[in-house]
Structure formats: C-alpha cells, structure tokens
Design a protein around this motif. Structure first.
Motif, PDB file in Angstrom:
ATOM      1  N   LEU A 104       0.850  -0.770  -0.040  1.00 48.85           N
ATOM      2  CA  LEU A 104       0.509  -0.236  -0.390  1.00 48.85           C
ATOM      3  C   LEU A 104       0.696   1.456   0.038  1.00 48.85           C
ATOM      4  N   ARG A 105       1.889   1.664   0.497  1.00 47.89           N
ATOM      5  CA  ARG A 105       3.305   2.074   0.855  1.00 47.89           C
ATOM      6  C   ARG A 105       3.567   2.824  -1.059  1.00 47.89           C
ATOM      7  N   ALA A 106       3.717   1.680  -1.454  1.00 50.51           N
ATOM      8  CA  ALA A 106       4.461   0.991  -2.225  1.00 50.51           C
ATOM      9  C   ALA A 106       2.908   2.134  -3.197  1.00 50.51           C
ATOM     10  N   PHE A 150      16.940  -5.836  -0.613  1.00 50.69           N
ATOM     11  CA  PHE A 150      15.864  -6.915  -0.359  1.00 50.69           C
ATOM     12  C   PHE A 150      14.948  -6.395   0.773  1.00 50.69           C
ATOM     13  N   ASN A 151      14.963  -5.518   1.403  1.00 53.81           N
ATOM     14  CA  ASN A 151      14.851  -5.239   2.390  1.00 53.81           C
ATOM     15  C   ASN A 151      12.930  -4.490   2.401  1.00 53.81           C
ATOM     16  N   PHE A 152      13.214  -3.492   0.761  1.00 55.50           N
ATOM     17  CA  PHE A 152      11.353  -3.314   1.298  1.00 55.50           C
ATOM     18  C   PHE A 152      11.594  -3.719  -0.480  1.00 55.50           C
ATOM     19  N   PRO A 153      11.180  -3.981  -0.996  1.00 48.43           N
ATOM     20  CA  PRO A 153      11.010  -5.289  -2.375  1.00 48.43           C
ATOM     21  C   PRO A 153      10.003  -4.381  -3.201  1.00 48.43           C
ATOM     22  N   ALA A 155       8.369  -1.272  -1.799  1.00 51.40           N
ATOM     23  CA  ALA A 155       8.218   0.503  -1.380  1.00 51.40           C
ATOM     24  C   ALA A 155       9.531   0.887  -1.875  1.00 51.40           C
ATOM     25  N   ILE A 156      10.752   0.116  -1.705  1.00 49.06           N
ATOM     26  CA  ILE A 156      12.291   1.506  -2.160  1.00 49.06           C
ATOM     27  C   ILE A 156      12.067   1.730  -3.928  1.00 49.06           C
ATOM     28  N   PRO A 157      11.551   0.540  -4.168  1.00 50.72           N
ATOM     29  CA  PRO A 157      11.926   0.464  -5.977  1.00 50.72           C
ATOM     30  C   PRO A 157      10.855   1.453  -6.158  1.00 50.72           C
ATOM     31  N   ALA A 158      10.229   1.615  -6.166  1.00 56.79           N
ATOM     32  CA  ALA A 158       8.486   2.559  -5.847  1.00 56.79           C
ATOM     33  C   ALA A 158       8.887   3.735  -6.027  1.00 56.79           C
ATOM     34  N   TRP A 159      10.084   4.006  -4.453  1.00 56.85           N
ATOM     35  CA  TRP A 159      10.415   5.469  -4.407  1.00 56.85           C
ATOM     36  C   TRP A 159      11.802   6.207  -5.336  1.00 56.85           C
ATOM     37  N   LYS A 160      12.110   5.139  -5.869  1.00 60.35           N
ATOM     38  CA  LYS A 160      13.467   5.759  -6.824  1.00 60.35           C
ATOM     39  C   LYS A 160      12.740   5.327  -8.631  1.00 60.35           C
ATOM     40  N   PHE A 224      20.883   3.886  -6.035  1.00 56.42           N
ATOM     41  CA  PHE A 224      21.021   2.634  -4.391  1.00 56.42           C
ATOM     42  C   PHE A 224      20.916   2.720  -3.910  1.00 56.42           C
ATOM     43  N   THR A 225      20.589   1.877  -3.461  1.00 54.07           N
ATOM     44  CA  THR A 225      20.249   1.596  -1.620  1.00 54.07           C
ATOM     45  C   THR A 225      20.742   0.566  -1.643  1.00 54.07           C
ATOM     46  N   GLY A 226      21.668   0.044  -0.151  1.00 55.38           N
ATOM     47  CA  GLY A 226      21.787  -1.739  -0.438  1.00 55.38           C
ATOM     48  C   GLY A 226      23.235  -0.903   0.782  1.00 55.38           C
ATOM     49  N   GLN A 280      15.324  -5.183   9.851  1.00 57.40           N
ATOM     50  CA  GLN A 280      16.271  -5.722   8.847  1.00 57.40           C
ATOM     51  C   GLN A 280      15.383  -4.271   7.584  1.00 57.40           C
ATOM     52  N   LYS A 281      16.187  -2.186   8.323  1.00 57.22           N
ATOM     53  CA  LYS A 281      15.490  -1.804   8.194  1.00 57.22           C
ATOM     54  C   LYS A 281      16.959  -0.375   7.815  1.00 57.22           C
ATOM     55  N   CYS A 282      17.198   0.011   7.310  1.00 60.33           N
ATOM     56  CA  CYS A 282      18.355   0.771   7.036  1.00 60.33           C
ATOM     57  C   CYS A 282      17.792   1.941   8.504  1.00 60.33           C
ATOM     58  N   THR A 283      16.947   2.076   8.565  1.00 54.93           N
ATOM     59  CA  THR A 283      16.195   3.029   9.363  1.00 54.93           C
ATOM     60  C   THR A 283      15.775   2.484  10.924  1.00 54.93           C
ATOM     61  N   ALA A 284      16.354   1.116  10.805  1.00 55.08           N
ATOM     62  CA  ALA A 284      15.838   0.518  12.178  1.00 55.08           C
ATOM     63  C   ALA A 284      16.839   1.102  13.449  1.00 55.08           C
ATOM     64  N   SER A 449      12.381   5.121  15.212  1.00 50.74           N
ATOM     65  CA  SER A 449      13.676   5.672  14.730  1.00 50.74           C
ATOM     66  C   SER A 449      12.996   5.237  12.557  1.00 50.74           C
ATOM     67  N   ALA A 450      12.477   5.049  12.477  1.00 41.98           N
ATOM     68  CA  ALA A 450      11.737   3.595  10.595  1.00 41.98           C
ATOM     69  C   ALA A 450      10.571   4.613  10.305  1.00 41.98           C
ATOM     70  N   GLY A 451      10.329   4.405   9.438  1.00 45.12           N
ATOM     71  CA  GLY A 451       9.065   4.950   8.855  1.00 45.12           C
ATOM     72  C   GLY A 451       9.968   6.674   7.867  1.00 45.12           C
ATOM     73  N   ALA A 452       8.809   6.863   6.837  1.00 42.49           N
ATOM     74  CA  ALA A 452       9.315   7.931   6.377  1.00 42.49           C
ATOM     75  C   ALA A 452       8.405   8.468   5.375  1.00 42.49           C
ATOM     76  N   PRO A 457      11.922  14.725   2.527  1.00 47.53           N
ATOM     77  CA  PRO A 457      13.572  14.270   1.980  1.00 47.53           C
ATOM     78  C   PRO A 457      13.698  13.148   3.138  1.00 47.53           C
ATOM     79  N   PHE A 458      14.002  12.059   2.296  1.00 43.42           N
ATOM     80  CA  PHE A 458      14.740  10.700   3.351  1.00 43.42           C
ATOM     81  C   PHE A 458      16.049  10.429   2.668  1.00 43.42           C
ATOM     82  N   GLY A 459      17.203  10.404   3.672  1.00 47.28           N
ATOM     83  CA  GLY A 459      18.322   9.736   3.714  1.00 47.28           C
ATOM     84  C   GLY A 459      18.996  10.058   4.695  1.00 47.28           C
TER      85      GLY A 459
HETATM   86  C1  UN1 Z   1      11.096   3.369   6.615  1.00 56.65           C
HETATM   87  O1  UN1 Z   1      12.334   3.267   7.574  1.00 56.65           O
HETATM   88  O2  UN1 Z   1      10.394   3.313   6.503  1.00 56.65           O
HETATM   89  O3  UN1 Z   1      16.310   0.373   3.124  1.00 56.65           O
HETATM   90  C2  UN1 Z   1      12.238   2.595   4.801  1.00 56.65           C
HETATM   91  C3  UN1 Z   1      15.449   0.942   4.146  1.00 56.65           C
HETATM   92  C4  UN1 Z   1      15.531   2.575   3.793  1.00 56.65           C
HETATM   93  C5  UN1 Z   1      14.089   2.278   4.125  1.00 56.65           C
HETATM   94  C6  UN1 Z   1      13.536   2.754   5.353  1.00 56.65           C
HETATM   95  N1  UN1 Z   1      16.075   3.019   2.956  1.00 56.65           N
HETATM   96  O4  UN1 Z   1      15.568   0.369   5.099  1.00 56.65           O
END
Ligand code: UN1
Length: 492
Positions: A104-106, A150-153, A155-160, A224-226, A280-284, A449-452, A457-459
């Motif tokens: 749904l986020r995508a 792999f972790n947002f298979p 949503a992240i593609p959609a946001w790029k 790139f995200t990874g 498994q989130k970069c924002t975890a 700490s997660a969520g966007a 801006p995200f980064g």
């Molecule tokens: C989120 O915090 O909901 O790879 C998204 C990741 C981040 C996206 C986090 N680029 O986990």
C-alpha cells in the motif's frame, strides 16, 4: 506455487540467458517462491539500449501523461495489496500485515509522484537587466540505473522509479536477487498501466550486474540503496565515469530515552523500531541509550513487551516477527552476536533458546530465524564492541546507559553512520537540544526511528548517504538537471 521468473525488457517479458535463480521462503527454505534464468551479461547492454531508444519520446511526453501512468499503476498495486503482501512475506520474511502495508505504501508513493506534475517544475528569477527574466527549468538526466535492496522489495523501488519516470527519465532496474517476484509485480503494474516499451527495463541478476550497469558508457545516473560496502564501490565507479549517483547505505540508529520520557510509549516505539521487519531496515533502531535513573524500569517494560511477541511463520496472523531474509544473513547476525558477547556484551533480553539469538530444535530451527535480542555494553570496551559499532541488519538492539541528556546525545553521535534517530522526552528544551546536536538525516521525537513519508526528504548524514537525498523535492534534485534560461524578447 512457484512463479516463473521473467525479465521486462523493451516492453516484453522474457526469459534470461544467465544461470538459474531461485528465491525461497526464508521461513521454510525448501519452499520455492520464484524460479527461472537470470539475466546474462549481454542483457545489461540490451536493457540500456532499450532505455536509450525510449528516452527521447518519454522526455517529450507531457509530464501529466507520465504522471497518469503512475496513477494508473498505483491503482493496480493497491488492488493487489493483499495477494502481493502475502507474496512479499513469503519471499522476504516480514509479516503479511507488514507486507500488505508495504504494498500500500508503494501505491501511495506512485500516487504522490503521479501528482508531481501539479507541483512547481522550476523557478523564475528577476533579471538585473530590463526586458529580461531568468528561468530555471528541469530536464531528465536520461537513462538511470536503479539498484534496490531486498528489505523493501516494492516500496523502495517505487520511491526511486516513480520520480525517475515522472521527471522523464527511462530506467534499467536491478533488484536484489532475493526478491525477484515482488520486483516483477511492480513492473507488471507499470506495464498494465500503459508504460511505453523500453521506459522501464527490469533485469534480475547477480550482484556483479550492478557493476556492469554503472560501468555502461550510456548510463546517465545511478540510484542505489544497499550495503555501505557495495554503495562505496559503486560510487567509486560512478565518480570515475562522472555519473551522478544517489546512495542510501547503512545505519546504526539510536533511540535515546531520557529520564522524563513516557516509558510506556518509548518501550512500545523502541520495540517497533528495533524488531519490526525483523530489524531489517536501514532505519531500524539498533542502539538504545537510556538515562540511568529510568533504565531498569524501561528494560522491564521492554522485556514484558518482547515476551508477548511471537516469532514464526510471517504469514501466520498471530506472528509479530518473521525470519531474516536468508540462512546466510542468519549466520552472519548470529556470528555478530557471538563476537560481541565474547568482547563483553551481556544478553539482557530475548536471545532465543541458546541465549545468543539462535533457536535449537523445533519449527524455528528450520528457517532463518534470529530471536529478538537485546545486548548491553558498558565500561571501557563498550565503544569498540561490534554490537555498538556495526550494522548487523537483524533483530539486535544494543543498550548503553547514560548519566544525562548530554552524555546520551554524545553516545548517539558515536557512530560513523547518521541516518535516523529517535528521542523520547517531554521536555521542550531537551528536544531543541536534540534537534541541534544529533548528526542525523532523520530525527523522530517520541516515535520510532523507522518510517518515512513520500513528500519530505529521506536520507542520512555522515556515512549513511552519498549524493542528493530521496523523496519529496529532494528526488527532483537528483533525477533532473537544470537549464538556466536568460529570456528576453526578440526586439532590439
Ligand atoms: C522506513 O523506515 O520505513 O533500506 C523505510 C531501508 C531504507 C528505507 C526505510 N532505505 O531500510
């Protein structure tokens, strides 16, 4: 049911000419989710050529028409949220509820960028000269490479991909090979929405294909995200070729719980931040800094919440946490916990049957399960402990106690990363200090700490990010270049 893996190349669904790739269910590794031949080396060239051929027409297509394709794709994605959410859970390991939420986020992201043409497309300045105006217009970069984790298979593609497309770029996309099915689903939605042939090309292939993509002479940009290692390597290649790159990499995000915080709220949000999506989130949240006077009470509350969580098959609605993505990820996380414990970390909560994150026997031993684990580091070696320094990318939270807010903020900044942080306090002065002091790209006050959201801006700061940020107006900065136009009337 196993889905046949296919690539989307120049508007057609095709079988690749590389080796066999199989994505499996990390909760039941003998169960295949998708299988088929990967893209071969030559297909990168075909995909870039297809994207190049489509680039001019797509750039000339009115932005509102480009946006309309994204809006139609959003409707397809939304209509499939339940089914694709379940597939996401089977392929990646997050719970089906989180999977559905991600799908749904995508859709929400596609809709946000679908409406981008209604927003400002440039700027206009006054000129110091009579009879002149100065305009800044935006133009697409051209052919953009998209490499996603792999972790947002979806949503992240959609946001790029959505901002790339709406701003008139064409795309060659290489998703993580662990999640090819969800990548196919997004490409199918865009295909069904009427995206012209060649505007998006999806290649499912091994990691090194990313190097082939960035070193292709016809690529105009790379997002790139990874992992930090891969991101830095690709950034080196992109810089050497003068290709603009946007990279979102690691995080070692801290939650700071100050003495005046609402501990009920803080313990709930720290639990979500650390363990949802199996960490498994970069924002975890992977570091936890608690003010000494409330540390024991906070830990008690966190332990109580953890005890009420069920780990298991992510498609079971009673389960709050599924496996990590693969057996290799499980091994690496357990090894990280093991080394950290050897170097003095204490297991204070969770930890699984063997007390160090693993499961002995039972249904969980079959899959890539890691128990939600809280470690505590203290004393002289604390700053050097791997659990404090390194991103494990799993359900592991490392606690330190701080005497006061000043020490807590200093500890929060003690990382080479600076993606996100959370601060729990009801004190306005402390909040203002946190905003000034914390070296992060995203700061949550009294939330995890997660969520966007897609419109801001995200980064990250420090080593978490490289190049322009993502989402909102920041995405426009990356996916376009500007032409400054000095505009006068034609008369003398
Ligand atoms: C989120 O915090 O909901 O790879 C998204 C990741 C981040 C996206 C986090 N680029 O986990």
């Amino acid at each position: 049911m196993t889905v046949e893996l296919q690539h989307y190349l120049a508007g057609r669904w095709e079988t690749g000419d590389g080796g066999l790739l199989t994505s499996t269910n990390p909760a039941h590794p003998s169960e295949t989710v998708a299988s088929g031949r990967q893209a071969g080396a030559a297909e990168v060239g075909h995909a870039v050529a297809a994207a190049r051929r489509a680039a001019r027409d797509w750039a000339r297509t009115p932005a509102h028409e480009r946006g309309a394709v994204l809006l139609a794709a959003a409707a397809v994605v939304e209509a499939n949220a339940g089914d694709w959410g379940l597939e996401l859970a089977r392929e990646e390991g997050k719970t089906a509820a989180e999977g559905r939420g991600e799908v749904l986020r995508a859709a929400q992201i596609l809709r946000y960028y679908g409406n981008e043409p209604d927003r400002s497309a440039g700027e206009i300045f006054s000129s110091p000269r009579r009879g002149e105006k100065i305009l800044i217009t935006r133009k697409p970069l051209g052919v953009v490479g998209v490499i996603t984790p792999f972790n947002f298979p979806i949503a992240i593609p959609a946001w790029k991909i959505a901002p790339a497309l709406v701003w008139g770029n064409t795309v060659v996309w290489k998703p993580a090979s662990a999640v090819p099915l969800l990548a196919m689903r997004l490409a199918q939605a865009l295909d069904a929405a009427g995206l012209p042939a060649g505007v998006l090309n999806l290649l499912i292939g091994p990691g090194p294909m990313g190097n082939d993509l960035v070193s292709h002479p016809s690529l105009d940009g790379l997002t790139f995200t990874g992992s930090t290692g891969v991101g830095r390597q690709l950034a080196g290649q992109a810089a050497a070729r003068g290709v603009p790159m946007q990279a979102e990499m690691g995080g070692k995000n801290a939650a700071v719980v100050l003495a005046d915080a609402d501990l009920e709220l803080a313990s709930e949000q720290v639990l979500f931040g650390a363990f949802r999506s199996t960490g498994q989130k970069c924002t975890a949240t992977s570091r936890l800094i608690v003010a000494e006077p409330v540390a024991d009470e906070f830990l008690d509350r966190l332990r109580t919440r953890l005890a009420a969580w069920t780990v298991g098959d992510p498609t079971d609605p009673a389960v709050q946490m599924g496996p990590v993505v693969s057996e290799a990820a499980r091994k690496s996380i357990l090894a990280g916990i093991g080394t950290s414990v050897q170097q003095g970390a204490q297991v204070v909560a969770g930890g699984g049957a063997d007390g160090a994150g693993g499961y002995d026997g039972g249904a969980l031993a079959e899959g890539a399960f890691v128990a939600p684990t809280v470690l505590e580091v203290s004393g002289a070696g604390a700053c050097a402990n791997p659990a404090w320094r390194e991103e494990f990318f799993g359900p592991v939270l490392t606690l330190r106690r701080a005497a006061d807010a000043e020490e807590a903020f200093g500890l929060a900044n003690d990382s080479e990363f600076g993606l996100s942080a959370a601060v729990f306090t009801r004190d306005v002065a402390r909040t203002l200090e946190a905003i000034d002091e914390l070296d992060v790209g995203i700061l949550h006050i009294n939330s995890e700490s997660a969520g966007a959201d897609p419109h801001v801006p995200f980064g990250g700061a420090k080593k978490s990010g490289y190049g322009p940020k993502e989402q909102g107006a920041a995405a426009r900065e990356f996916f376009t270049h500007t032409t400054t136009v000095y505009l006068r009337g034609g008369a003398a």
